[in-house]
Design a protein around this motif. Structure first.
Motif: not given
Length: 355
Positions: A137-147
């Motif tokens: 069901l997943l389209i995408s995620v917004d995330l914080l890239d810590r690197a």
């Protein structure tokens, strides 16, 4: 955003298993911007906390900063042809979101009803139940890239989703801020694939039913297994299924089945299910029971027992410590390995403790 030392407040109050010592510093972030700021400014070890439904935290606690992801909000956008995109902030309660989609006449998430935890954790774990998993069901995620410190959008294909895992699990490389799902308009469920659920609904596998009916049936099944959180029911003081079902390469399967058959008798059928190209899945609950660990093991006088309703759940009977949970999990893992030569792997994230 609130920030405070937790010298006297244990993290057990923030997990469904209700074990774990204090954190050095605790931050509750109530917007995506606050989550980003808290993570970027953390100068020590970091533990990102959602609903706490998939964590076993050491009795010594966490020497570092705990950021509780508490951002909320959602929106629906039409994709045309009876499909919609649902965007949800990571801190939303998962089952509350599922309930709202069903009430809005959207189908797809109903078989994932009753699962505790937050939305942001669902792609990390690739949560699944009753024939449906997030990867479908997943389209995408917004995330914080810590690197890099950047906010990025990754598609489902870029997340390395597998059976109860993803590239985000057991890593501190990124923090999920929001998630997007593709759902169907029209009020019908996803096709019913799970045999037990189909039986309860009285339909053939592959048929669709009203999403509300599927949700009600899933909740009924989960309650019967102690898998819906209830303050007064210690069988629900758990992380849900503690072990994943073993996945075996098809080339190795005959040898594994032969070892199991020699232990339980050749006439006893061993449950197995397709698990993707070239692999099959065994039932961890079946292996646990036939290795001698019955429901309620090792007895009600112990601080941690297997659920009296479901042998995959290790439950806190009220006063348990993380060390008690780990000890019983280790005993079960080693017992299954000794009897069948199959190694069970924990599904929850173990924080500063290990089997």
């Amino acid at each position: 955003m609130t920030s405070l030392p937790l010298a006297a407040v244990p993290l057990s109050g923030y997990t469904t298993l209700r074990v774990g010592g204090p954190a050095t510093r605790f931050v509750s972030a109530e917007s995506a911007e606050e989550v980003v700021a808290a993570v970027r400014t953390a100068e020590d070890r970091l533990l990102v906390l959602g609903g706490g439904s998939n964590l076993v935290i050491s009795d010594d606690g966490f020497d570092g900063t705990v950021v509780r992801v508490a951002n909320t909000g959602s929106k629906i956008d039409s994709l045309g042809d009876g499909r919609v995109a649902l965007t949800v902030e990571a801190g939303e309660d998962w089952d509350a979101v599922v309930c709202r989609t069903v009430e809005a006449g959207l189908g797809g998430l109903e078989c994932l009803s009753g699962i505790p935890g937050s939305v942001g954790a669902t792609p990390v774990q690739n949560v699944g139940a009753y024939g449906v998993e997030i990867a479908q069901l997943l389209i995408s995620v917004d995330l914080l890239d810590r690197a890099s410190g950047e906010i990025r959008t990754l598609t489902a294909a870029e997340l390395g989703l597998g059976y109860r895992t993803s590239m985000l699990k057991n890593t501190e490389r990124a923090v999920v801020l929001r998630v997007r799902f593709e759902l169907a308009d029209g009020g019908l469920s996803a096709p019913i694939r799970y045999t037990e659920l189909a039986r309860v609904l009285g339909v053939r596998q592959g048929r669709q039913v009203p999403a509300a009916d599927a949700r009600a049936a899933v909740l009924e099944l989960r309650r019967g297994k102690g898998m819906v959180l209830d303050q007064d029911d210690h069988d629900t003081w758990s992380v849900g299924s503690f072990f994943t079902n073993p996945v075996v390469a098809d080339g190795e399967l005959p040898g594994v089945l032969s070892r199991i058959a020699s232990a339980v008798g050749a006439d006893t059928p061993v449950p197995q299910y397709p698990a993707g190209v070239g692999t099959s899945k065994l039932s961890a609950a079946w292996l646990i029971e036939r290795a001698g660990f019955a429901k309620g093991y090792p007895g009600s006088s112990n601080p941690v027992t297997l659920s009296t309703k479901h042998t995959l759940a290790l439950t806190n009977r009220g006063e348990a410590k993380a060390a008690d949970v780990v000890a019983l999990a280790r005993e079960i893992r080693d017992g299954v390995a000794a009897r069948f030569g199959v190694t069970l792997h924990p599904e929850p994230v173990l924080v500063d403790c290990a089997l």
